[in-house]
Structures are given as C-alpha cells and as structure tokens.
Design a protein around this motif. Structure first.
Motif: not given
Length: 152
Positions: A63-67, A134-139
């Motif tokens: 998951t991540s802390a942001t969508a 597209t930059a990815t979120q921190i997992p």
C-alpha cells in the motif's frame, strides 16, 4: 535454496528503496555460512556466487500513504530485470493489494550476481509504449515472501 519473509509492515525510505527481509525461514546447505547463496537477515542483498539457473519468486501485500501507483521489481546488480515489474493502483491510502512475480534468472557459470527486490521509481501508464513516466508512491509492504532456489 533460501526463503525469507517480512511479516510486520515496513515503510520504505523512498520510491526507489530496496525491501529488507527480517527472517530467513528456510536455508539449505548452499545458503549457510559460506555457501554460494548468501544473505544476512535484515539485509536487502542476496548474493549468488555460483552460476546456474535460479528460480526466484516474490509476493507481498503493498500500500502507500497516498493514492497512486506502487511498483516493485527484481534487480540484478542494480539493473531492473524485464518481466518482474509489478504495478498496482492504490485507490485509497492504506488499502492493501497483493503483488507477485516469478522469474528464472540465469547466472553465467563463472559469474556472480546480487539480487534485490526494490521499489521502481517510475512507470509508463496507459495503453501506449511511449509517453512520460509517472512517478510512483513510496510503498509500505508486509507479509512479504522471497525465495531463491537453484534449478540447474
């Protein structure tokens, strides 16, 4: 053969950080002390010192802390291996999605390699093969399993 896991949640430092595995639950003779498959518990590095074909499997809940998108992949000596990138859309922060890959990795007979699973910092999105990454979120990951076994 070695099998490692990480049960408790771990938030990576960045969207390009390697995953660590706190426990090695299976280690055959080739993965002990000075065998040809080396790993220190809590380290992201898996060192293969003997050539051959290796079956590598990975699965985890992420998951991540942001969508946004989270992407993980298998790296050999710092290079992302084709066919191992798993990309998921996190619609709501904190919602977990299961990811997995399997790959046979050839190591030259007199060669060695270091394998890691790590976050992929950017991915192409959409249905075209060109475009702006597209930059990815921190997992954040948990219940992760990583296994390496020699095939031949």
């Amino acid at each position: 053969m070695i099998q490692s896991y990480q049960e408790t949640p771990v938030l990576l430092a960045s969207n390009s950080s390697p995953l660590t595995f706190s426990t090695d639950c299976i280690r055959t003779r080739c993965a002990n002390c000075y065998g040809f498959l080396q790993h220190s518990q809590g380290s992201p590095l898996y060192k293969i010192l003997n050539g051959g074909n290796y079956d590598v499997t990975f699965n985890a809940n992420v998951t991540s802390a942001t969508a946004g998108q989270v992407a993980l992949g298998l790296y050999m000596d710092g290079v992302l291996l084709p066919g191992t990138t798993v990309i998921v859309d996190i619609a709501t922060a904190g919602d977990y999605v299961n990811v997995a890959f399997t790959k046979t990795v050839p190591i030259c007979c007199r060669g060695d390699a270091t394998l890691t699973v790590q976050s992929v910092p950017s991915v192409l999105t959409g249905t075209t093969v060109t475009g702006t990454p597209t930059a990815t979120q921190i997992p954040l990951y948990q219940n992760a399993n990583f296994r390496i076994s020699k095939r031949s």
